[in-house]
Design an enzyme around this catalytic site. Structure first.
Site, mmCIF file in Angstrom:
data_model
loop_
_atom_site.group_PDB
_atom_site.id
_atom_site.type_symbol
_atom_site.label_atom_id
_atom_site.label_comp_id
_atom_site.label_asym_id
_atom_site.label_seq_id
_atom_site.Cartn_x
_atom_site.Cartn_y
_atom_site.Cartn_z
ATOM 1 N N GLU A 130 -0.996 4.687 -7.823
ATOM 2 C CA GLU A 130 -0.645 5.625 -6.758
ATOM 3 C C GLU A 130 0.735 6.218 -7.066
ATOM 4 O O GLU A 130 1.676 5.486 -7.368
ATOM 5 C CB GLU A 130 -0.627 4.863 -5.426
ATOM 6 C CG GLU A 130 -0.453 5.726 -4.209
ATOM 7 C CD GLU A 130 -1.760 6.184 -3.559
ATOM 8 O OE1 GLU A 130 -2.857 5.805 -4.036
ATOM 9 O OE2 GLU A 130 -1.679 6.934 -2.575
ATOM 10 N N LYS A 137 -7.832 -3.058 3.704
ATOM 11 C CA LYS A 137 -6.523 -2.485 4.012
ATOM 12 C C LYS A 137 -6.094 -2.886 5.409
ATOM 13 O O LYS A 137 -6.930 -3.036 6.301
ATOM 14 C CB LYS A 137 -6.536 -0.974 3.839
ATOM 15 C CG LYS A 137 -7.601 -0.259 4.612
ATOM 16 C CD LYS A 137 -7.609 1.224 4.303
ATOM 17 C CE LYS A 137 -8.813 1.867 4.963
ATOM 18 N NZ LYS A 137 -8.878 3.294 4.814
ATOM 19 N N PHE A 147 -1.950 -0.447 -10.084
ATOM 20 C CA PHE A 147 -2.506 -1.681 -9.533
ATOM 21 C C PHE A 147 -3.800 -2.103 -10.215
ATOM 22 O O PHE A 147 -4.381 -3.121 -9.866
ATOM 23 C CB PHE A 147 -2.683 -1.604 -8.013
ATOM 24 C CG PHE A 147 -3.330 -0.324 -7.520
ATOM 25 C CD1 PHE A 147 -4.675 -0.112 -7.676
ATOM 26 C CD2 PHE A 147 -2.560 0.631 -6.882
ATOM 27 C CE1 PHE A 147 -5.269 1.048 -7.217
ATOM 28 C CE2 PHE A 147 -3.140 1.813 -6.422
ATOM 29 C CZ PHE A 147 -4.505 2.012 -6.585
ATOM 30 N N LYS A 207 0.858 -1.190 0.000
ATOM 31 C CA LYS A 207 0.000 0.000 0.000
ATOM 32 C C LYS A 207 0.893 1.239 0.000
ATOM 33 O O LYS A 207 1.659 1.454 0.929
ATOM 34 C CB LYS A 207 -0.896 -0.001 1.240
ATOM 35 C CG LYS A 207 -1.878 1.150 1.287
ATOM 36 C CD LYS A 207 -2.866 0.969 2.432
ATOM 37 C CE LYS A 207 -4.040 1.921 2.331
ATOM 38 N NZ LYS A 207 -3.682 3.324 2.327
HETATM 39 P P1 AMP Z 1 -7.148 4.887 2.555
HETATM 40 O O1 AMP Z 1 -6.840 6.179 1.855
HETATM 41 O O2 AMP Z 1 -6.407 4.681 3.833
HETATM 42 O O3 AMP Z 1 -8.623 4.613 2.634
HETATM 43 O O4 AMP Z 1 -6.580 3.729 1.618
HETATM 44 C C1 AMP Z 1 -7.026 3.552 0.325
HETATM 45 C C2 AMP Z 1 -6.060 4.187 -0.632
HETATM 46 O O5 AMP Z 1 -4.836 3.491 -0.671
HETATM 47 C C3 AMP Z 1 -6.526 4.130 -2.048
HETATM 48 O O6 AMP Z 1 -7.409 5.163 -2.347
HETATM 49 C C4 AMP Z 1 -5.242 4.276 -2.842
HETATM 50 O O7 AMP Z 1 -5.034 5.647 -3.089
HETATM 51 C C5 AMP Z 1 -4.183 3.801 -1.888
HETATM 52 N N1 AMP Z 1 -3.444 2.620 -2.352
HETATM 53 C C6 AMP Z 1 -2.108 2.485 -2.251
HETATM 54 N N2 AMP Z 1 -1.694 1.314 -2.723
HETATM 55 C C7 AMP Z 1 -2.779 0.647 -3.167
HETATM 56 C C8 AMP Z 1 -2.977 -0.632 -3.767
HETATM 57 N N3 AMP Z 1 -1.967 -1.478 -4.002
HETATM 58 N N4 AMP Z 1 -4.254 -0.973 -4.086
HETATM 59 C C9 AMP Z 1 -5.280 -0.129 -3.830
HETATM 60 N N5 AMP Z 1 -5.149 1.082 -3.265
HETATM 61 C C10 AMP Z 1 -3.909 1.483 -2.924
#
Ligand code: AMP
Length: 579
Positions: free
Chosen positions: A298, A425, A342, A248
């Site tokens: 990302e 996540k 991704f 991530k």
């Molecule tokens: P959060 O912002 O904590 O809700 O986490 C989701 C965000 O993680 C997504 O909107 C992406 O911008 C980011 N992200 C980073 N790496 C990945 C990945 N491998 N797959 C999906 N989302 C990712």
């Protein structure tokens, strides 16, 4: 032809209404009376804009120019406009006060909308004067209420106190007859993110149009988001069996649309951010040869360290230095970025939103040539939660914030705009929050695999079972070591390597290390959670399952301690019961 005055009157009323229901009703009533393109234009105007965010609809006029336009329109000095502005704090109100126009003809919505577009389009040399002239002229023709809102929209300060969700509710009532279509309208809005286009289609064709919207080049879809889980095993509960763990990256979400030579980048808020990343645009041109494609990823700022070019990533805040209008090129050098893709959402004219993730991922791998700053999100596909835990630890080691677990099922479609249970996540801070240190005895060593091949791998560590006077394994530590630490530890244990499991050590078959070490050396390990584990032996027996330390991190070597002064199994069990 509907009059702009109708809009202005509703805007005035809406400023005074607090009730959600009443606001929606008022908007719906207005939209019921509009047709075709007016519906589209009004949808933008209600949000204080003249187009969807991804078209960068700003007019490029600030207070300074607007002030001149007002002075010109109403034949007063700029000084007077300034004084009034200082008093009211709102140039819309100033225009309202100065405008002496009576009941005469009103402007149509079309008049205002096309004029605002002309203002936006005036660019280059002499454009400031042109913008002033265009605004001034329409202010002369406008009634006081109209002028007020024309100014506020021009300056991007309409601020009626509600957002697009209210409009969607109103559309449901106005164009579908009641609110029961709201869910489907929202779904359509995740794919057709142009609220004007959506509104016009609903007005023309009714709710039958819902479901016909498809992903299109140049119009970003809303991003799919991940759900969070409360505890690590929940990953297995939510997505049983085989799953993919991806690193991530904590940077900026980006959706890239490539249409031949034209490459556009959109943010998670669907703004066009192409101009901030000339380096990425260039790299895509070189490394993604396919003509028409939409990919999701990302952007992250990173540092390359050491001879073996191991990587470390900067946190999100650092990347925000790239959010700039000026010196963009210079900053591509100062703050290098990489983009990790991704997902793939569209390929050569075909939507992939309904394809399952494994298929999308393999198409993505076919289309994206990894090189330099263009990368694929690193991942591990496995059924084993233990392997996922290791993958997670490795991610933390690179200063990443965690992992995203993705379903491999046939129904794992791309759910635009949703926090989906197909994506979960897991971040370091989700672990139960315990931060304890343990003094553990080294009883085995694993060689580095994958990225760490040929270098330091991990240590199998044990706690002391005092009653039985033996060492029971508690965790496998693979993170936190510097290169020097690794060398020192290798030195320390070199004299203690033994050919088989020592008699006073209990190791499960599934945890067998590459090298056995007799209990002699102690290290301090930080951990975040104690869980029951079939893989470890600490405290196992008498009906109890073994305990394991989750998310361990090496802190330092404890030269002052011998193995019989290590943390005991009893202490661990007590700690587990307390937390
Ligand atoms: P959060 O912002 O904590 O809700 O986490 C989701 C965000 O993680 C997504 O909107 C992406 O911008 C980011 N992200 C980073 N790496 C990945 C990945 N491998 N797959 C999906 N989302 C990712």
């Amino acid at each position: 032809m509907a009059q702009f005055m109708e809009l202005a009157e509703v805007f005035e009323e809406l400023e005074k209404i607090a009730s959600h229901k009443e606001i929606v009703r008022k908007i719906a009533d207005l939209f019921l009376g509009l047709e075709g393109k007016e519906v589209r234009d009004s949808a933008y105007l209600f949000l204080g804009s003249i187009g969807p965010a991804f078209e960068n609809p700003t007019l490029g006029m600030g207070d300074k120019l607007a002030l001149k336009a007002i002075a010109g329109a109403y034949g007063v000095s700029e000084e007077e406009v300034k004084e009034r502005y200082a008093r009211t704090g709102d140039l819309g109100d100033v225009a309202f006060e100065l405008n002496r126009k009576g009941e005469g003809n009103s402007l149509t919505i079309e008049d205002v909308f096309s004029r605002l577009n002309e203002i936006k389009k005036a660019t280059g040399k002499g454009s400031q004067d042109e913008k002033i002239r265009l605004l001034s002229e329409i202010l002369q023709r406008a009634r006081p209420e109209e002028g007020k809102y024309i100014l506020r929209i021009t300056l991007g300060k309409l601020r009626l106190g509600f957002g697009d969700q209210f409009l969607l509710e109103a559309f449901s009532i106005a164009f579908a007859g009641d609110k029961k279509y709201l869910g489907r309208i929202k779904e359509s809005y995740s794919v057709c993110t142009d609220i004007g286009e959506l509104a016009e289609a609903l007005a023309r064709y009714g709710p039958g149009e819902l479901g016909h919207f498809s992903i299109r080049l140049g119009r970003p879809v809303k991003s799919m988001l991940a759900q969070r889980v409360e505890y690590f095993e929940e990953l297995e509960k939510r997505i049983p069996g085989e799953k993919a763990a991806e690193e991530k990256y904590d940077g900026e979400r980006v959706q890239i649309h490539k249409n031949g030579n034209e490459i556009q980048a959109f943010s998670r808020r669907l703004e066009n951010i192409t101009s901030q990343y000339p380096d990425i645009v260039e790299a895509i041109r070189k490394n993604i040869p396919v003509d028409k494609v939409i990919i999701d990823g990302e952007i992250i700022a990173y540092v390359q360290k050491g001879e073996d070019s191991t990587e470390e990533f900067h946190p999100f805040q650092k990347l925000m230095q790239r959010r700039r209008k000026y010196e963009v090129e210079k900053y591509t050098e100062i703050l290098p970025v990489a983009v990790f893709f991704f997902d793939i959402l569209f390929l050569e004219g075909k939507s992939l939103l309904k394809e399952p993730y494994p298929k999308r991922r393999s198409l993505l791998e076919e289309q994206v040539k990894e090189s330099g700053i263009i990368r694929l999100a690193k991942r591990k596909v496995t059924e084993s939660l233990e392997e996922i835990e290791e993958f997670f630890n490795d991610a933390l080691e690179k200063k990443l914030e965690g992992i995203v677990i993705k379903s491999m099922d046939n129904d794992s479609i791309y759910e635009a705009g949703k926090r989906s249970w197909f994506w979960l996540k897991w971040k370091a801070e989700y672990a139960k929050g315990m931060r304890e240190t343990f003094d553990l005895v080294i009883v085995g060593k694993y060689y580095g695999r994958g990225r760490r091949k040929g270098s330091f791998g991990a240590l199998l560590c044990a706690a002391l079972n005092q009653e039985e006077q033996r060492f029971e394994t508690f965790t496998k530590v693979g993170t936190g070591f510097t290169d020097e630490d690794a060398k020192e530890i290798d030195n320390l244990i070199s004299g203690h390597i033994v050919p088989e499991i020592p008699k006073n050590v209990v190791i499960k078959n599934r945890m067998l290390p590459d090298i056995f070490i007799e209990p002699a050396k102690v290290i301090e390990v930080l951990g975040m959670e104690i869980t029951e584990s079939p893989g470890h032996t600490a405290g196992e027996g008498k009906g109890e399952t073994g305990l394991a330390l989750r998310f361990p991190r090496f802190l330092r070597i404890r030269r002052d301690k011998g193995p019989y002064e290590a943390t005991t199994v009893k202490e661990i069990r007590e700690l587990k019961e307390r937390t």
